[in-house]
Design an enzyme around this catalytic site. Structure first.
Site, mmCIF file in Angstrom:
data_model
loop_
_atom_site.group_PDB
_atom_site.id
_atom_site.type_symbol
_atom_site.label_atom_id
_atom_site.label_comp_id
_atom_site.label_asym_id
_atom_site.label_seq_id
_atom_site.Cartn_x
_atom_site.Cartn_y
_atom_site.Cartn_z
ATOM 1 N N CYS A 55 -25.166 -11.322 1.864
ATOM 2 C CA CYS A 55 -24.883 -12.962 1.697
ATOM 3 C C CYS A 55 -25.736 -13.932 2.321
ATOM 4 O O CYS A 55 -26.196 -13.796 3.552
ATOM 5 C CB CYS A 55 -23.333 -13.000 2.098
ATOM 6 N N HIS A 71 -9.262 -2.868 -13.335
ATOM 7 C CA HIS A 71 -10.475 -2.344 -12.341
ATOM 8 C C HIS A 71 -11.352 -3.406 -11.948
ATOM 9 O O HIS A 71 -12.341 -2.809 -11.459
ATOM 10 C CB HIS A 71 -10.806 -1.079 -12.865
ATOM 11 N N GLY A 130 -9.263 5.081 -26.339
ATOM 12 C CA GLY A 130 -10.466 5.416 -25.538
ATOM 13 C C GLY A 130 -10.201 5.871 -24.113
ATOM 14 O O GLY A 130 -11.005 5.441 -23.218
ATOM 15 N N THR A 131 -8.951 6.122 -23.653
ATOM 16 C CA THR A 131 -8.762 6.498 -22.351
ATOM 17 C C THR A 131 -8.306 7.873 -22.095
ATOM 18 O O THR A 131 -7.424 8.368 -23.242
ATOM 19 C CB THR A 131 -7.800 5.513 -21.569
ATOM 20 N N GLN A 148 -9.175 -1.085 -18.573
ATOM 21 C CA GLN A 148 -9.664 -0.470 -17.244
ATOM 22 C C GLN A 148 -11.179 -0.702 -17.086
ATOM 23 O O GLN A 148 -11.684 -0.244 -16.039
ATOM 24 C CB GLN A 148 -9.205 1.342 -17.271
ATOM 25 N N ASN A 149 -11.817 -0.860 -18.175
ATOM 26 C CA ASN A 149 -13.045 -1.080 -18.157
ATOM 27 C C ASN A 149 -13.553 -2.391 -17.393
ATOM 28 O O ASN A 149 -13.116 -3.440 -17.459
ATOM 29 C CB ASN A 149 -13.772 -1.242 -19.564
ATOM 30 N N ASN A 197 -8.208 8.089 -30.066
ATOM 31 C CA ASN A 197 -9.345 8.616 -29.186
ATOM 32 C C ASN A 197 -9.989 9.991 -29.959
ATOM 33 O O ASN A 197 -9.643 10.489 -30.873
ATOM 34 C CB ASN A 197 -8.668 9.665 -28.107
ATOM 35 N N CYS A 213 -17.226 -13.215 3.862
ATOM 36 C CA CYS A 213 -16.747 -14.540 3.705
ATOM 37 C C CYS A 213 -16.061 -14.679 2.295
ATOM 38 O O CYS A 213 -15.981 -15.815 1.978
ATOM 39 C CB CYS A 213 -17.534 -15.674 3.891
ATOM 40 N N CYS A 257 -18.890 -11.261 -1.285
ATOM 41 C CA CYS A 257 -19.411 -10.718 0.198
ATOM 42 C C CYS A 257 -18.127 -10.400 0.564
ATOM 43 O O CYS A 257 -16.994 -11.020 0.830
ATOM 44 C CB CYS A 257 -19.835 -12.306 0.713
HETATM 45 P P1 OAD Z 1 -12.449 8.719 -18.934
HETATM 46 O O1 OAD Z 1 -13.650 9.142 -18.945
HETATM 47 O O2 OAD Z 1 -11.525 9.291 -18.145
HETATM 48 O O3 OAD Z 1 -11.963 8.874 -20.548
HETATM 49 C C1 OAD Z 1 -12.697 8.333 -21.653
HETATM 50 C C2 OAD Z 1 -11.922 8.697 -22.825
HETATM 51 O O4 OAD Z 1 -12.444 8.237 -24.181
HETATM 52 C C3 OAD Z 1 -11.682 10.513 -23.313
HETATM 53 O O5 OAD Z 1 -10.407 10.678 -23.456
HETATM 54 C C4 OAD Z 1 -12.464 10.370 -24.405
HETATM 55 O O6 OAD Z 1 -12.168 11.677 -25.142
HETATM 56 C C5 OAD Z 1 -12.303 9.225 -25.006
HETATM 57 N N1 OAD Z 1 -13.565 8.764 -25.918
HETATM 58 C C6 OAD Z 1 -15.087 9.087 -25.727
HETATM 59 N N2 OAD Z 1 -15.655 8.507 -26.497
HETATM 60 C C7 OAD Z 1 -14.670 7.974 -27.529
HETATM 61 C C8 OAD Z 1 -14.951 7.104 -28.624
HETATM 62 N N3 OAD Z 1 -16.178 6.743 -29.243
HETATM 63 N N4 OAD Z 1 -13.918 6.577 -29.290
HETATM 64 C C9 OAD Z 1 -12.466 6.672 -28.663
HETATM 65 N N5 OAD Z 1 -12.394 7.681 -27.632
HETATM 66 C C10 OAD Z 1 -13.525 8.027 -27.107
HETATM 67 O O7 OAD Z 1 -12.248 7.072 -18.922
HETATM 68 P P2 OAD Z 1 -10.985 6.304 -18.442
HETATM 69 O O8 OAD Z 1 -9.853 6.685 -18.994
HETATM 70 O O9 OAD Z 1 -11.289 4.801 -19.063
HETATM 71 O O10 OAD Z 1 -11.622 3.810 -12.666
HETATM 72 O O11 OAD Z 1 -10.887 6.365 -16.902
HETATM 73 C C11 OAD Z 1 -10.297 5.681 -16.393
HETATM 74 C C12 OAD Z 1 -10.554 5.114 -15.032
HETATM 75 O O12 OAD Z 1 -11.004 6.445 -14.205
HETATM 76 C C13 OAD Z 1 -11.756 4.262 -14.924
HETATM 77 O O13 OAD Z 1 -11.381 2.817 -15.230
HETATM 78 C C14 OAD Z 1 -12.363 4.362 -13.594
HETATM 79 C C15 OAD Z 1 -12.300 6.164 -13.628
HETATM 80 O O14 OAD Z 1 -12.272 6.762 -12.343
HETATM 81 C C16 OAD Z 1 -12.122 3.116 -11.494
HETATM 82 O O15 OAD Z 1 -13.175 3.330 -11.533
HETATM 83 C C17 OAD Z 1 -11.093 2.695 -10.882
#
Ligand code: OAD
Length: 254
Positions: A150, A121, A190-191, A103-104, A216, A132, A129
């Site tokens: 642009c 994402h 890490g999500t 997602q990064n 996590n 175009c 742009c």
């Molecule tokens: P979040 O900020 O929602 O979650 C980050 C997760 O990483 C949390 O569950 C933390 O506990 C965990 N975390 C923090 N430090 C860590 C570490 N050192 N090791 C392991 N885990 C750790 O981020 P995402 O789940 O990536 O979307 O968020 C999903 C989407 O929401 C993003 O891609 C973005 C955002 O809105 C868009 O921009 C479309």
């Protein structure tokens, strides 16, 4: 020796797996100094997504949105992949069919050496742009009060990232879910697993019989629906886990 935070079963399953699918989120880049979104010091605690991360906000205040993305792009460019990113490159080299879905937008997996990353994402390093569609590679600092436009058609330049309310890149989710369905093991790293469709990757993997573990610093939203929550920072846990898998494979006791 510190106790391992993961089960022997996870090591066994990974050592035996032919197909592994990994979903990563902002947490894997936290140890590279990139802010997550929903942690107490995360981006969404300081900024409002409705003012920055949707097309309406961009069109009504392009200067603000371009400036915010430029600042984030600079942080990502200056950051270095950490041991967690590197461990996934290592894991890919010992699994016959390995898929990395992220997602990064920070490009750190690719810079670490991961191949064919499915970037759900988008990627903050790319810009285009809106009129175009021309890709813009070098983004010069934007002078105060100006917007980035642009050179070919004067259209506004936007980052190649998915904003709220936008579709994911064509076909990418199908590819990710196909790999999740086929996987022997799915890792969710890490999500917070609160954003869909990305969070379907581990859930669909589980539904189709994969062993699903998350890594996590705290249990995520999907913890009760998967096999295992490994608690700890991914930059520490992943190298240890991948080394254990290598050792298990070498010992032949799979
Ligand atoms: P979040 O900020 O929602 O979650 C980050 C997760 O990483 C949390 O569950 C933390 O506990 C965990 N975390 C923090 N430090 C860590 C570490 N050192 N090791 C392991 N885990 C750790 O981020 P995402 O789940 O990536 O979307 O968020 C999903 C989407 O929401 C993003 O891609 C973005 C955002 O809105 C868009 O921009 C479309």
């Amino acid at each position: 020796m510190t106790a391992q935070p993961y089960t022997d079963e996870l090591v066994d399953r990974l050592a035996r797996a032919n197909r592994v699918c990994v979903l990563t989120g902002a947490g894997i880049s936290a140890e590279s100094g990139i802010a997550t979104f929903r942690d107490p010091d995360g981006l969404w605690a300081k900024f409002k997504p409705q003012e920055l991360a949707n097309v309406k906000a961009f069109l009504s205040n392009p200067e603000l949105v371009q400036g915010w993305y430029q600042a984030r792009r600079n942080v990502a460019l200056e950051a270095q992949p950490n041991a967690g990113h590197m461990a996934l490159v290592d894991l890919a080299s010992i699994v016959s069919d390995f898929t990395l879905v992220t997602q990064n937008v920070d490009n750190l997996h690719t810079r670490a050496g991961s191949k064919n990353v499915l970037e759900l994402h988008g990627n903050i390093a790319r810009n285009y742009c809106i009129d175009c569609n021309q890709e813009v590679e070098d983004i010069a600092p934007i002078p105060d009060g100006e917007t980035l436009r642009c050179t070919a058609c004067n259209g506004l330049i936007r980052p190649d990232v998915v904003w709220f309310g936008e579709m994911l890149p064509d076909g990418i989710m199908d590819k990710a879910l196909t790999k999740a369905k086929q996987a022997d093991v799915v890792l969710s790293i890490g999500t917070s697993a609160v954003v869909y469709p990305a969070a379907y990757v581990p859930l669909v993997g589980r539904e189709h019989g994969a062993y699903v573990a998350e890594i996590n610093i705290e249990a995520s939203d999907i913890a009760s629906m998967i096999n295992e929550s490994v608690l700890g920072p991914s930059g520490k846990v992943l190298p240890q886990l991948v080394e254990a898998v290598r050792t298990r494979k070498r010992s032949g006791k799979q």
